[in-house]
Design a protein around this motif. Structure first.
Motif, PDB file in Angstrom:
ATOM      1  N   UNK A  45       0.829  -1.202   0.000  1.00 38.67           N
ATOM      2  CA  UNK A  45       0.000   0.000   0.000  1.00 38.67           C
ATOM      3  C   UNK A  45       0.870   1.262   0.000  1.00 38.67           C
ATOM      4  N   UNK A  46       1.986   1.264   0.700  1.00 39.01           N
ATOM      5  CA  UNK A  46       2.896   2.413   0.674  1.00 39.01           C
ATOM      6  C   UNK A  46       3.444   2.658  -0.722  1.00 39.01           C
ATOM      7  N   UNK A  47       3.860   1.590  -1.390  1.00 41.64           N
ATOM      8  CA  UNK A  47       4.365   1.718  -2.758  1.00 41.64           C
ATOM      9  C   UNK A  47       3.264   2.226  -3.682  1.00 41.64           C
ATOM     10  N   UNK A  48       2.066   1.694  -3.534  1.00 39.34           N
ATOM     11  CA  UNK A  48       0.947   2.123  -4.377  1.00 39.34           C
ATOM     12  C   UNK A  48       0.589   3.585  -4.175  1.00 39.34           C
ATOM     13  N   UNK A  49       0.545   4.011  -2.921  1.00 36.61           N
ATOM     14  CA  UNK A  49       0.210   5.405  -2.624  1.00 36.61           C
ATOM     15  C   UNK A  49       1.249   6.345  -3.230  1.00 36.61           C
ATOM     16  N   UNK A  50       2.519   6.018  -3.107  1.00 34.32           N
ATOM     17  CA  UNK A  50       3.564   6.889  -3.653  1.00 34.32           C
ATOM     18  C   UNK A  50       3.539   6.920  -5.179  1.00 34.32           C
ATOM     19  N   UNK A  51       3.250   5.793  -5.808  1.00 31.65           N
ATOM     20  CA  UNK A  51       3.167   5.768  -7.275  1.00 31.65           C
ATOM     21  C   UNK A  51       1.968   6.570  -7.772  1.00 31.65           C
ATOM     22  N   UNK A  52       0.831   6.463  -7.078  1.00 33.77           N
ATOM     23  CA  UNK A  52      -0.348   7.246  -7.464  1.00 33.77           C
ATOM     24  C   UNK A  52      -0.075   8.735  -7.272  1.00 33.77           C
ATOM     25  N   UNK A  53       0.591   9.089  -6.165  1.00 36.77           N
ATOM     26  CA  UNK A  53       0.947  10.493  -5.917  1.00 36.77           C
ATOM     27  C   UNK A  53       1.796  11.052  -7.060  1.00 36.77           C
ATOM     28  N   UNK A  54       2.806  10.311  -7.469  1.00 35.44           N
ATOM     29  CA  UNK A  54       3.680  10.778  -8.553  1.00 35.44           C
ATOM     30  C   UNK A  54       2.923  10.875  -9.869  1.00 35.44           C
ATOM     31  N   UNK A  55       2.052   9.919 -10.139  1.00 32.97           N
ATOM     32  CA  UNK A  55       1.284   9.942 -11.392  1.00 32.97           C
ATOM     33  C   UNK A  55       0.317  11.123 -11.414  1.00 32.97           C
ATOM     34  N   UNK A  56      -0.340  11.396 -10.286  1.00 35.06           N
ATOM     35  CA  UNK A  56      -1.275  12.523 -10.224  1.00 35.06           C
ATOM     36  C   UNK A  56      -0.529  13.840 -10.443  1.00 35.06           C
ATOM     37  N   UNK A  57       0.645  13.985  -9.834  1.00 37.81           N
ATOM     38  CA  UNK A  57       1.412  15.212 -10.043  1.00 37.81           C
ATOM     39  C   UNK A  57       1.883  15.335 -11.492  1.00 37.81           C
ATOM     40  N   UNK A  58       2.310  14.240 -12.076  1.00 41.02           N
ATOM     41  CA  UNK A  58       2.826  14.298 -13.443  1.00 41.02           C
ATOM     42  C   UNK A  58       1.712  14.629 -14.435  1.00 41.02           C
ATOM     43  N   UNK A  59       0.560  14.005 -14.267  1.00 35.03           N
ATOM     44  CA  UNK A  59      -0.556  14.254 -15.176  1.00 35.03           C
ATOM     45  C   UNK A  59      -1.219  15.598 -14.854  1.00 35.03           C
ATOM     46  N   UNK A  60      -1.342  15.901 -13.562  1.00 37.98           N
ATOM     47  CA  UNK A  60      -2.064  17.093 -13.158  1.00 37.98           C
ATOM     48  C   UNK A  60      -1.310  18.388 -13.312  1.00 37.98           C
TER      49      UNK A  60
END
Length: 106
Positions: A45-60
């Motif tokens: 879950x920690x890895x998933x949360x950090x990957x989603x955070x990075x993806x949201x920043x990159x796309x957003x």
């Protein structure tokens, strides 16, 4: 006459992937810590949360000014730089207060 064709909005290639690399690296550290503690769910879950955070920043960052300001190396004008300076000063003040209170907390 200058031969440098970069504008103030152009970022170096390393800067574009710095946030993604940092988030995945931190996520991998969380995964290792979770596995060492015997909690696979915590690590994944920690890895998933950090990957989603990075993806949201990159796309957003293309559509949201907030995500744009959170991305490294994207402060292009004086207002954005001032926001970054004020945020850094506030973070330092809060962190100092937490450390001092934590030191005296019994």
């Amino acid at each position: 006459m200058s031969t440098d064709h970069r504008t103030s909005t152009t970022r170096p290639l390393w800067s574009r992937w710095a946030n993604l690399g940092f988030a995945i690296g931190l996520g991998l550290i969380l995964l290792v810590v979770g596995l060492v503690r015997g909690s696979v769910f915590l690590g994944v879950s920690g890895l998933g949360i950090m990957c989603v955070y990075a993806a949201v920043l990159e796309v957003g960052r293309r559509r949201s000014e907030t995500a744009h300001l959170l991305s490294p190396g994207t402060h292009t004008d004086e207002r954005q730089q001032q926001i970054g300076v004020q945020a850094l000063a506030m973070t330092g003040s809060v962190l100092t207060m937490v450390v001092v209170v934590g030191f005296f907390w019994t």
